[in-house]
Design a protein around this motif. Structure first.
Motif, short mmCIF file in Angstrom:
data_model
loop_
_atom_site.label_atom_id
_atom_site.label_comp_id
_atom_site.label_asym_id
_atom_site.label_seq_id
_atom_site.Cartn_x
_atom_site.Cartn_y
_atom_site.Cartn_z
N PRO A 341 3.89 -1.27 -7.59
CA PRO A 341 4.05 -0.58 -6.30
C PRO A 341 3.39 -1.35 -5.16
CG PRO A 341 3.35 0.95 -8.03
CD PRO A 341 3.22 -0.42 -8.59
N ILE A 345 -1.38 4.41 -4.66
CA ILE A 345 -1.08 5.68 -5.32
C ILE A 345 -2.36 6.20 -5.97
CG2 ILE A 345 0.25 6.84 -7.13
CD1 ILE A 345 2.36 4.65 -6.84
N VAL A 367 9.46 4.02 -7.27
CA VAL A 367 8.13 4.11 -7.86
C VAL A 367 8.08 5.34 -8.76
CG1 VAL A 367 5.66 4.30 -7.44
CG2 VAL A 367 7.10 3.00 -5.86
N VAL A 369 5.92 8.09 -10.74
CA VAL A 369 4.58 8.69 -10.68
C VAL A 369 4.52 9.76 -11.78
CG1 VAL A 369 2.86 9.85 -9.26
CG2 VAL A 369 4.50 8.27 -8.20
N ALA A 379 -0.28 13.99 -5.62
CA ALA A 379 -0.49 12.55 -5.55
C ALA A 379 -0.53 12.15 -4.08
CB ALA A 379 0.65 11.81 -6.27
N VAL A 381 0.62 9.06 -1.91
CA VAL A 381 1.45 7.87 -1.98
C VAL A 381 1.50 7.25 -0.58
CG1 VAL A 381 3.71 6.93 -2.57
CG2 VAL A 381 2.81 8.89 -3.83
N ASN A 382 0.94 6.07 -0.44
CA ASN A 382 0.88 5.39 0.85
C ASN A 382 0.25 6.28 1.91
OD1 ASN A 382 1.24 3.14 2.46
ND2 ASN A 382 3.30 3.73 3.10
N VAL A 398 10.55 4.39 -1.75
CA VAL A 398 9.61 3.92 -0.73
C VAL A 398 10.27 2.78 0.05
CG1 VAL A 398 7.36 2.84 -0.31
CG2 VAL A 398 7.60 4.57 -2.12
N LEU A 413 9.45 7.37 2.60
CA LEU A 413 8.99 7.99 1.35
C LEU A 413 9.85 9.20 1.06
CD1 LEU A 413 6.91 8.41 -0.97
CD2 LEU A 413 5.57 9.79 0.64
N SER A 415 9.54 12.07 -2.12
CA SER A 415 8.68 12.38 -3.27
C SER A 415 9.44 12.94 -4.46
CB SER A 415 7.60 13.38 -2.84
OG SER A 415 8.19 14.65 -2.54
#
Length: 859
Positions: A341, A345, A367, A369, A379, A381-382, A398, A413, A415
């Motif tokens: 990634p 994360i 990605v 997860v 989570a 993420v970025n 992403v 993004l 999710s």
């Protein structure tokens, strides 16, 4: 290291994946075996796989299913593999064909014909002329069928696998062996890629590094391990160095894990076993897991998304959902390359130790997860917090350019899983809220519920969130974001259990085929029985004899001595001591030996679990005398000097913990003898008369010796408190003068099918130990077939319907079983009648069949 040359004909493999004439693609593949299903169900099962979103099936072709006796071939009925392949093409499925010669698959002998073991010079799975000549005869039959049905010209076959998990087996010349198989495939016109799978990660061990043979990998990780991704990425990188994709030809069935494999770079993902079936007839193996030694059940089911009877389990919808993600991303995903990634994360739940990502073609990343816990979590993420459902693995996007989907911007993004994309509309699947960020602008979409999609917009881009239950039934999405979802499938009603207590008991019994007289008990295979059973009869003078020693018996032995039936022996060839103090003088000995199946793996711990080991009574010995020989062993190793110290076996004391120490001793017997190494907890090395050392295991701690004086060496890892070993010498005389008779599977099936029913009886049926009864049962009609459960004790039951053996069930004390439900017989729809052979076994309590329960399978 040389790179394998990939042979292409409509199918191309390189580091960026798999290409067919339809373009680049990720292939989801389900195992589906024609030989484990009624022929009339082939089409429906293939269509069921296609409806799951999977686009391929892998198919073993068992050699000994088609060569039923030496030189006798059958490709008709349930053996008509050509018809099965044609149906796969009609269903729109690719096929990976796996003709072996060895397949494992928990199948009788791993598909190697039993009679190969009759030739002492023939060595299976070796670069050896006798074996390769037999393989050539098999390949001459089967490879033309595959060559005629290769993709794209005339069929669905996109790859052909040679051998199976050769890296588990001690092959002396891997390169020569695999080269010989490759050359036979080429000679028969196979032009699609040839592959060979590694069972435990040894690529060269599986392929011999032979040019033209593509390495594939089998992974069976702990689904909850945080370390799956780095292991898989390592193999993706190793194969990319050879300009090849990562082909995962077997792996776990759980789709949370399959998503992790996808994100780690796999182009082919083939969970084993997604679509289950049945081992009809005498085809299960003696298994390769456990204590060791267990019997493979007739139900061949490891919890995949379709049960043995064809019922779709909840995991089936997970397959459909993953397939939608793959379809939505199309070539972008199919041409992606393994990566890490590019965004940070973190998570408040257990997750991967090193998450995987794919660099998508045309930009951006996918990605994975994984949430390995049981509680809802978050989570980051970025820098963006996102909800993640427990026991899930969302495939997050992403920095993906949206221009191909009609929007001039970037998906920073998402999710949740993207399951559909059209001009200006993105559709996601999730059971938790969905976070979407486009060009820095974010929105959180509430968690959708079934039947109630949620929608949002970001600067004209329409975002739709569906519950997974709706996502798998998605028919399409309008440009305004209206989702069209199909009706849920209607489950067929299942019937309740029916108690059956009436049967007809046949007055006839099947004939035995005389198999001559023999000095020592022959193997069943040498009598022409490759599946079935045989009876051995002899007389032994047991005057003054306290015990017998049975060596090498396999698989199921019902022994009677002087008219007294002994408890069933199923020791997989381990030596068995039999107390006969209650019997004296000349005594009749009878043994009925049934083959459950030949070993499908090469397990050295027990004789009958060696690949290619034969079946039968083994050798029966009277024990003439016993002597304790635990003392007077000379010690060699560590710092021992000369003359060598003399200790009891295992009694040397040293600080060198775990370092091997050798004990030697002379042993004399005027007859053949057996050395029993008592207390063996870990494998020890033994040599006789300074010969080649061999390993003795705790499961069978015996060494047979001819008459005379012998020098025995035993090497054990040292333990300061002593090895706890002892040694006993048994003087032996063989029981000789045997007469044999046989009943192979074909003769038993013919009797079950043709013999006339007898008078009515009512259950329960009580049998004497060793007594047999043949029963005919009337069954009600059933749309989905019937499961038959047996209520009883100390019985073994074999069932037949429609001219086929449907399986065997052992009720009461028995060895361990593996596979599916070992307590049922399945009678497929349209297979008329049920005939049972019931045999009573010795032990506490009665041998009794109390009732049968008929159940409709879940559908």
């Amino acid at each position: 290291m040389s790179r394998p040359t990939v042979l292409t004909h409509g199918v191309e493999l390189d580091a960026r994946g798999i290409r067919t004439e339809g373009g680049p693609r990720i292939v989801l593949c389900a195992s589906l075996f024609y030989f484990r299903l009624p022929r009339e169900q082939w089409r429906a099962r293939l269509e069921q796989v296609r409806a799951s979103g999977y686009t391929c099936v892998d198919v073993y072709l068992p050699w000994n299913f088609h060569e039923t006796a030496p030189g006798r071939w059958s490709f008709e009925g349930r053996r008509d593999v050509a018809a099965f392949l044609d149906l796969a093409r009609e269903a729109g499925l690719y096929v990976i064909a796996r003709p072996g010669p060895y397949i494992c698959s928990e199948w009788d002998g791993g598909a190697l014909p039993a009679w190969l073991g009759l030739d002492p010079e023939l060595r299976v799975r070796q670069h050896e002329p006798r074996f390769l000549a037999q393989v050539a005869a098999w390949f001459d039959q089967v490879l033309p069928l595959l060559a005629e049905r290769q993709y794209p010209a005339n069929g669905p076959v996109i790859m052909v696998q040679l051998e199976n998990e050769l890296d588990f087996f001690d092959c002396e010349d891997r390169t020569g062996y695999v080269t010989a198989l490759r050359d036979q495939a080429l000679r028969h016109g196979i032009t699609v890629p040839l592959i060979a799978c590694s069972g435990q990660g040894d690529i060269e061990g599986a392929t011999g590094d032979v040019p033209g043979v593509v390495p594939a990998c089998n992974f069976y990780p702990d689904d909850d391990s945080p370390d799956i991704e780095p292991e898989v990425r390592r193999y993706a990188g190793l194969l990319a160095e050879r300009d090849l994709p990562l082909l995962i030809t077997e792996t776990n069935r759980r789709h949370r894990t399959l998503r992790r494999l996808l994100a780690s770079g796999a182009s082919l993902i083939a969970p084993y076993l997604q679509s289950s079936g049945w081992n009809f007839g005498y085809t299960p193996s003696t298994g390769n897991w456990g204590e060791p030694g267990n019997f493979m059940s007739h139900g061949y089911d490891f919890g995949g998304y379709v049960s043995s009877t064809g019922a779709e389990r909840p995991e089936y919808a997970e397959g459909q959902l993953l397939a939608r993600v793959i379809d939505a991303l199309g070539p972008r995903l199919a041409l992606a390359t393994s990566a890490l990634p590019r965004v940070g994360i973190t998570a408040d739940f257990p997750t991967s130790s090193s998450p995987s990502a794919l660099d998508l073609d045309e930009g951006g990343q996918l990605v994975a997860v994984p949430h390995l816990g049981k509680e809802a979590g978050t989570a980051v993420v970025n820098g963006v917090p996102v909800a993640v459902a427990p026991d899930s693995c969302p495939l997050m996007l992403v920095d993906v350019p949206l221009r191909p989907w009609g929007y001039d911007g970037t998906l920073t993004l998402a999710s949740a899983d993207l399951v559909a994309a059209a001009e200006g509309v993105l559709t996601f699947s999730s059971e938790v809220p969905v976070t979407v960020v486009v060009d820095g602008t974010g929105v959180e979409i509430p968690a959708p519920v079934a039947g109630a999609p949620e929608r949002a917009t970001i600067e004209g881009l329409i975002l739709v969130a569906l519950a997974p239950r709706d996502a798998v039934r998605l028919r399409g999405v309008d440009r305004d974001g209206t989702a069209h979802v199909g009706d849920p499938a209607t489950a067929r009603a299942t019937g309740t259990s029916v108690d059956v207590r009436e049967a007809r008991r046949r007055s006839q019994t099947p004939a035995e085929k005389a198999a001559g007289g023999h000095e020592l008990p022959p193997t069943l295979e040498s009598l022409g029985v490759y599946r079935g059973r045989g009876t051995y009869r002899a007389t032994a003078d047991l005057t003054g004899v306290d015990e017998l020693l049975l060596v090498g018996a396999a698989d199921i032995v019902d022994l009677s001595i002087g008219g007294a039936v002994r408890p069933t022996i199923a020791g997989f060839g381990a030596a068995e001591r039999i107390d006969v103090r209650a019997t004296t003088g000349p005594a009749a000995i009878e043994a009925v030996v049934e083959i459950w199946g030949h070993a499908n793996f090469d397990d050295a711990r027990l004789p009958a679990l060696r690949l290619g080991a034969l079946r039968g009574l083994g050798t029966l010995w009277t024990v003439r005398e016993t002597a304790d020989v635990s003392a007077l062993w000379s010690v060699h190793g560590h710092w021992t000097g000369r003359p060598a110290p003399v200790r009891v076996l295992g009694g040397w004391s040293s600080t060198r913990v775990g370092v091997p120490v050798t004990y030697t001793r002379g042993i004399r017997s005027d007859t053949a003898s057996a050395l029993h190494l008592k207390g063996v907890a870990e494998p020890v090395r033994v040599s006789v008369d300074d010969g080649e050392p061999f390993t003795v295991h705790t499961e069978d701690p015996w060494v047979l010796l001819p008459a005379g004086t012998h020098r025995i060496s035993v090497t054990v890892p040292h333990h300061p408190s002593g090895a706890g070993l002892g040694a006993e010498l048994l003087g032996l005389d063989p029981v000789t003068g045997w007469t044999c008779s046989t009943q192979d599977d074909e003769s038993l099936t013919a009797f079950a099918t043709e013999a006339a029913p007898g008078p009515e009886i009512r259950l329960p049926l009580v049998l004497e130990p060793g007594e047999e009864a043949w029963l005919d049962i009337d069954l009600p009609p059933s749309h989905d077939g019937l499961l038959v459960r047996l209520d009883g004790s100390r019985i073994r039951v074999t069932g037949w319907a429609d001219g086929e053996c449907v399986g065997r069930v052992w009720v009461g004390d028995r060895p361990a079983f593996s596979g599916g439900d070992s307590n049922v017989l399945w009678i497929p729809s349209g297979w008329p009648g049920l005939t049972l052979l019931v045999r009573g076994a010795a032990g506490p309590g009665d041998a009794e069949l109390r009732t049968l329960w008929l159940e409709s399978p879940d559908s």
